[in-house]
Motif scaffolding. Structure first.
Motif, PDB file in Angstrom:
ATOM      1  N   GLU A  55       0.821  -1.216   0.000  1.00 25.49           N
ATOM      2  CA  GLU A  55       0.000   0.000   0.000  1.00 25.49           C
ATOM      3  C   GLU A  55       0.856   1.268   0.000  1.00 25.49           C
ATOM      4  OE1 GLU A  55      -3.826  -1.717   2.527  1.00 25.49           O
ATOM      5  OE2 GLU A  55      -2.271  -0.576   3.564  1.00 25.49           O
ATOM      6  N   ILE A  56       0.326   2.302  -0.669  1.00 30.32           N
ATOM      7  CA  ILE A  56       0.871   3.657  -0.542  1.00 30.32           C
ATOM      8  C   ILE A  56      -0.227   4.482   0.129  1.00 30.32           C
ATOM      9  CG2 ILE A  56       1.669   5.719  -1.757  1.00 30.32           C
ATOM     10  CD1 ILE A  56       2.718   3.907  -3.986  1.00 30.32           C
ATOM     11  N   LYS A  57       0.076   4.982   1.328  1.00 26.02           N
ATOM     12  CA  LYS A  57      -0.923   5.747   2.088  1.00 26.02           C
ATOM     13  C   LYS A  57      -0.414   7.153   2.332  1.00 26.02           C
ATOM     14  CE  LYS A  57      -2.672   2.026   5.016  1.00 26.02           C
ATOM     15  NZ  LYS A  57      -2.544   1.598   6.418  1.00 26.02           N
ATOM     16  N   ALA A  58      -1.147   8.129   1.801  1.00 25.61           N
ATOM     17  CA  ALA A  58      -0.781   9.532   2.010  1.00 25.61           C
ATOM     18  C   ALA A  58      -1.818  10.189   2.907  1.00 25.61           C
ATOM     19  CB  ALA A  58      -0.695  10.253   0.675  1.00 25.61           C
ATOM     20  N   GLY A  59      -1.490  11.369   3.408  1.00 25.99           N
ATOM     21  CA  GLY A  59      -2.417  12.082   4.286  1.00 25.99           C
ATOM     22  C   GLY A  59      -1.944  12.015   5.714  1.00 25.99           C
ATOM     23  N   VAL A  62       2.344  11.707   7.834  1.00 28.15           N
ATOM     24  CA  VAL A  62       3.357  10.850   7.214  1.00 28.15           C
ATOM     25  C   VAL A  62       2.787  10.204   5.955  1.00 28.15           C
ATOM     26  CG1 VAL A  62       2.752   8.760   8.508  1.00 28.15           C
ATOM     27  CG2 VAL A  62       5.101   9.082   7.724  1.00 28.15           C
ATOM     28  N   THR A  63       3.656  10.021   4.966  1.00 28.74           N
ATOM     29  CA  THR A  63       3.279   9.235   3.790  1.00 28.74           C
ATOM     30  C   THR A  63       3.998   7.900   3.914  1.00 28.74           C
ATOM     31  OG1 THR A  63       2.992  11.182   2.410  1.00 28.74           O
ATOM     32  CG2 THR A  63       3.378   9.090   1.265  1.00 28.74           C
ATOM     33  N   ARG A  64       3.217   6.832   3.771  1.00 34.22           N
ATOM     34  CA  ARG A  64       3.752   5.502   4.028  1.00 34.22           C
ATOM     35  C   ARG A  64       3.774   4.701   2.722  1.00 34.22           C
ATOM     36  NH1 ARG A  64       3.694   1.794   8.384  1.00 34.22           N
ATOM     37  NH2 ARG A  64       3.483  -0.316   7.578  1.00 34.22           N
ATOM     38  N   MET A 125      14.928  13.425   1.003  1.00 36.98           N
ATOM     39  CA  MET A 125      13.547  13.709   1.393  1.00 36.98           C
ATOM     40  C   MET A 125      13.278  13.344   2.851  1.00 36.98           C
ATOM     41  SD  MET A 125      11.471  12.937  -2.137  1.00 36.98           S
ATOM     42  CE  MET A 125      11.915  11.229  -2.219  1.00 36.98           C
ATOM     43  N   GLY A 126      14.326  12.965   3.576  1.00 42.13           N
ATOM     44  CA  GLY A 126      14.184  12.715   5.010  1.00 42.13           C
ATOM     45  C   GLY A 126      13.401  11.463   5.352  1.00 42.13           C
ATOM     46  N   ALA A 127      13.610  10.388   4.596  1.00 43.88           N
ATOM     47  CA  ALA A 127      12.849   9.154   4.812  1.00 43.88           C
ATOM     48  C   ALA A 127      13.263   8.449   6.104  1.00 43.88           C
ATOM     49  CB  ALA A 127      13.050   8.205   3.635  1.00 43.88           C
ATOM     50  N   PRO A 166       8.033  12.451   5.146  1.00 44.89           N
ATOM     51  CA  PRO A 166       7.286  13.573   5.697  1.00 44.89           C
ATOM     52  C   PRO A 166       6.256  14.069   4.690  1.00 44.89           C
ATOM     53  CG  PRO A 166       9.556  14.217   5.199  1.00 44.89           C
ATOM     54  CD  PRO A 166       9.453  12.749   4.954  1.00 44.89           C
ATOM     55  N   PRO A 167       5.177  14.710   5.174  1.00 40.93           N
ATOM     56  CA  PRO A 167       4.144  15.170   4.235  1.00 40.93           C
ATOM     57  C   PRO A 167       4.703  16.246   3.312  1.00 40.93           C
ATOM     58  CG  PRO A 167       3.743  16.047   6.435  1.00 40.93           C
ATOM     59  CD  PRO A 167       4.866  15.072   6.564  1.00 40.93           C
ATOM     60  N   PRO A 168       4.150  16.338   2.109  1.00 39.81           N
ATOM     61  CA  PRO A 168       4.645  17.352   1.170  1.00 39.81           C
ATOM     62  C   PRO A 168       4.299  18.759   1.660  1.00 39.81           C
ATOM     63  CG  PRO A 168       2.673  16.289   0.307  1.00 39.81           C
ATOM     64  CD  PRO A 168       3.052  15.541   1.536  1.00 39.81           C
ATOM     65  N   GLY A 169       5.143  19.719   1.326  1.00 36.56           N
ATOM     66  CA  GLY A 169       4.870  21.108   1.686  1.00 36.56           C
ATOM     67  C   GLY A 169       4.752  21.960   0.436  1.00 36.56           C
ATOM     68  N   ASP A 170       4.568  23.259   0.631  1.00 36.95           N
ATOM     69  CA  ASP A 170       4.486  24.177  -0.505  1.00 36.95           C
ATOM     70  C   ASP A 170       5.888  24.495  -1.029  1.00 36.95           C
ATOM     71  OD1 ASP A 170       1.761  24.295  -0.279  1.00 36.95           O
ATOM     72  OD2 ASP A 170       1.817  25.997   1.114  1.00 36.95           O
TER      73      ASP A 170
END
Lengths: 299, 160
Positions: A55-59, A62-64, A125-127, A166-170
């Motif tokens: 699975e790819i889970k975003a939101g 954290v994005t997993r 990307m700081g994984a 980490p979640p995406p930023g602007d």
């Protein structure tokens, strides 16, 4: 020799606790065994049918990305392409359609090749890497996953279950480029990934660069922010980043390139990766992979 | 469900829609099972190192180098080989197109090329020439120079 197919994570962790080695696509394990590099382990457990690992889970915070997500999916998944673009760049350069279909993200990072394509993007990307065993779960910074060529720091009984981002930023952008001699079935001669965050005026707030195939493991270049932060990317910044990458590399000579050639070209790749990352952060559409979109690497 | 097996074990592989029960050791590759146990020899062994694509088959519709894939991992999956492309005497569009375009010389790479091309057209029915090159990136040909093979895939796209 024994072989089991696990359909749940608990089955897989129990088998691994008993000494089984996990196998997903087998693109490292089986090729290595047929090559005589290392015989197949006495006990194998197949983890490629465990749904939660795919699975790819975003939101949220954290994005997993599950460990058995394959490269073919990484290069096309909207979450990855849209927000973690360097990882999509890297996945799109791996092997061939068949290799990208059987090869998984977890397999690529746990194999620990210093020339892996997905490693440098994940570093910038700081994984974090999630490791699970029957005793519990821990996460570690991906930079701490590797300790030597072809080696990782996971303990016996631990399975890589996911990569956490980490979640995406602007105003974020990232890119991975590599030097290659042909377009398919190639391994990076050298590679570089960059990730940046810009402010509203386009000045660099945050920048990271990591390198592939120039050290015993993937390495992050120290001091990048001091070289480029606080202003828009300019020629002085580009040159300083290229010099820093070349000077911090410690490459070997082998059949693919000499140490001197690698040291020089990894600087060029670092500059190009940073350039593409900034352009993406500014909103420019540069298709995945950057190597093809910008004509880098094999013609 | 966990299937435990030791050394040679009873396995069923589904190839081109037919179930084939067989005894397999864990280390047997899918290529060997297809050629020696099922008896379908259209799939070729080239490099045995995941480089040349002569052994390409589809597993659940996706291309796989069968030389470097454990046969036991293909249990419960749909395996398609070159023998599965034609419908009786009716060649697939790609098979017909590679004949018409002259994309075959010695023929050794042809089954693998056709399997990769089949998977490509399944996921992208109208690829550009560049996308065809990427789709066939894992297949080597030492005779034709690739041009006519690429022509054949383009031809199959246009006659669809």
């Amino acid at each position: 020799m024994s072989f089991a197919i696990a359909t749940t994570l608990d089955q897989a962790l129990a088998a691994i606790a008993d000494g089984a080695r996990p196998i997903a696509g087998g693109s490292d394990l089986v090729v290595g065994a047929r090559h005589g590099k290392a015989p197949l382990p006495e006990s194998l457990v197949a983890i490629d049918r465990i749904a939660e690992l795919a699975e790819i889970k975003a939101g949220g915070d954290v994005t997993r990305i599950g460990a058995v997500v394959n490269h073919a999916r990484l290069m096309t998944d909207p979450t990855v392409v849209g927000n973690y673009t360097a990882l999509a760049d890297a996945a799109a350069l791996v092997g061939s359609p068949a290799t990208r279909n059987v090869g998984t993200l977890g397999g690529n990072i746990m194999n620990g090749s210093p020339a892996m394509d997905t490693g440098a993007p994940l570093v910038v990307m700081g994984a974090q890497v999630e490791l699970q065993s029957t005793g519990g779960t821990r996460t570690l910074s991906i930079a701490h996953l590797w300790d030597a060529p072809g080696s990782n720091t996971a303990a016996a009984g631990e399975l890589c279950t996911a990569v956490l981002l980490p979640p995406p930023g602007d105003r974020c952008g990232s890119a991975y480029v590599r030097l290659e001699y042909r377009r398919a079935m190639e391994i990076a001669v050298v590679g570089a990934a960059a990730a940046v965050v810009l402010d509203e005026a386009g000045a660099i707030v945050n920048a990271r660069v990591a390198l592939a195939a120039v050290a015993p493991t993937i390495i992050e270049v120290d001091g990048i922010e001091d070289l480029v932060a606080g202003r828009a990317l300019d020629d002085d910044g580009r040159a300083a980043v290229a010099d820093a990458a070349s000077s911090q590399a410690s490459p070997i000579s082998d059949m693919r390139a000499s140490d001197a050639y690698r040291r020089h070209t990894v600087g060029v790749m670092a500059r190009r990766a940073l350039d593409a990352a900034v352009r993406r952060a500014l909103g420019e559409e540069i298709a995945v992979p950057v190597n093809r979109a910008l004509g880098i690497g094999a013609a | 469900m966990t299937i435990d097996m030791n050394n040679a074990s009873a396995v069923t592989l589904r190839v081109n829609g037919t179930d084939y029960p067989m005894l397999l050791e864990t280390e047997r590759n899918l290529l060997g099972a297809i050629r020696d146990e099922v008896g379908l020899t259209g799939t070729k062994e080239g490099c045995d190192d995941c480089e040349c694509g002569a052994c390409m088959v589809l597993v659940d519709g996706q291309p796989v180098n069968s030389c470097s894939y454990l046969a036991v991992q293909a249990q419960g999956r749909e395996i398609t080989t070159i023998e599965g492309l034609a419908d009786g005497q009716q060649l697939s569009e790609l098979q017909a197109a590679i004949l018409e375009a002259g994309g075959v010389q010695c023929g050794f790479c042809t089954p693998g090329m056709l399997m990769s091309a089949t998977a490509l057209l399944d996921r992208n029915p109208s690829p550009t020439r560049e996308e065809i090159k990427v789709g066939l990136g894992g297949n080597l040909c030492r005779c034709t120079g690739y041009g006519r093979i690429l022509d054949a895939v383009e031809r199959a796209v246009t006659i669809r």
